[in-house]
Design a protein around this motif. Sequence first.
Motif, short mmCIF file in Angstrom:
data_model
loop_
_atom_site.label_atom_id
_atom_site.label_comp_id
_atom_site.label_asym_id
_atom_site.label_seq_id
_atom_site.Cartn_x
_atom_site.Cartn_y
_atom_site.Cartn_z
N ARG A 135 -3.46 5.53 -8.69
CA ARG A 135 -3.58 4.53 -7.63
C ARG A 135 -4.65 5.02 -6.67
N GLU A 136 -5.59 4.16 -6.32
CA GLU A 136 -6.66 4.49 -5.38
C GLU A 136 -6.68 3.46 -4.27
N GLU A 137 -6.67 3.94 -3.03
CA GLU A 137 -6.73 3.07 -1.86
C GLU A 137 -7.79 3.62 -0.92
N PRO B 73 0.84 -1.20 0.00
CA PRO B 73 0.00 0.00 0.00
C PRO B 73 0.87 1.24 0.00
N THR C 275 -5.91 8.94 -3.10
CA THR C 275 -5.64 8.65 -4.50
C THR C 275 -4.37 9.38 -4.94
N LEU D 196 -2.21 4.15 2.17
CA LEU D 196 -2.84 3.82 3.45
C LEU D 196 -1.91 4.17 4.61
N GLY E 182 -6.84 6.80 3.65
CA GLY E 182 -6.42 6.38 2.32
C GLY E 182 -6.34 7.58 1.40
N LEU F 190 -7.06 -2.03 -3.36
CA LEU F 190 -5.99 -1.23 -3.95
C LEU F 190 -6.18 -1.32 -5.46
#
Length: 235
Positions: free
Chosen positions: A215-217, A131, A228, A134, A226, A198
Motif C-alpha cells: 500500500r502506498e499513500e 487511508p 508505504t 496518512l 504518508g 492511494l
Amino acid sequence: MKTLYLGAASLLGVLGMLGLSACSPNAGPVWFPLRAGDVTRYEVRYNEEAARDNEVWTLRTRGPVNWQGKSYMQRHHSQGVAYFLQADEQGVRRVAHQTDMDREPQPDESPMWVLKAPYTVGTEWTTPTVPYLLMRKNEHPRELKHTHKTTMTWRIVSDTEQLKLASGEVLSPCLHVKGEAFLNLYTDPVNGFTDVPLTSHEWYCQGQGLVKFTREEKVPAGFMTGGTLTAERVR
C-alpha cells in the motif's frame, strides 16, 4: 489487505483465486484456497515519516462455520478480527466480520469483493477503503482512517506473473491485482486541496493464496505524512 481489500483498523481486509474446488463450495478458487487449518504469516514493513515498528500478522482459516442459515469459511486475523467469506462461481466476497469483543458476527453493509471472477486480465470491481498510512502532523486524531473514506477500484493486471519474495522463493503463476483510489485533502496552503493517491498491489499465487501486498499513500510535504507498507508471506 482488499486486504490485506480488503479491513477496519489496518489492511485486515486484504484476505484473498481459477475455478472452484470440487470438494466443497466453501473451499475457494485455487488463487485463494480456503482450507480449514491453514495458517499464513506475513512480515509487515513500514516506510513512513512517522516511524513505526515492523510487525508480523497471522491469519488462520477456520470452518466451515454457520451463520444466518448459511455456511462460510472464516479467516481470523491476529489483530483480533475474523472475516466471513463466501466463495462461489462469481468469486470470493466478504459478508461479515467479528472482532474478539463481539458476541455475534456483524454483517457488512453490502458484501465486499475480495477477488472477482473471471480471474483474467481486465476484470474490475470496487470496494470501500480508508487511508491506512496518512496522518496529520499537528491535529488529533492524527490518523485519517477515523474520518475519511473513499472507493478503491481494483483491476487484474496480470494472470501469469512470476513473483520473487525477499526470501528468494519464486512463485508462478500469480494474479497481480492493482487498486487505485483518491482522497481530496487540504494538504498545505501552497497546494491547497490535492487529490492524494492511494495505491495497492496484491499478488495471489496459484494454490498459495495471497502471498504479498503493498500500500502506498503519497502526500505533498505540508500538514500530513504518508508512506508505504509492504507485507510478504513468511514460512
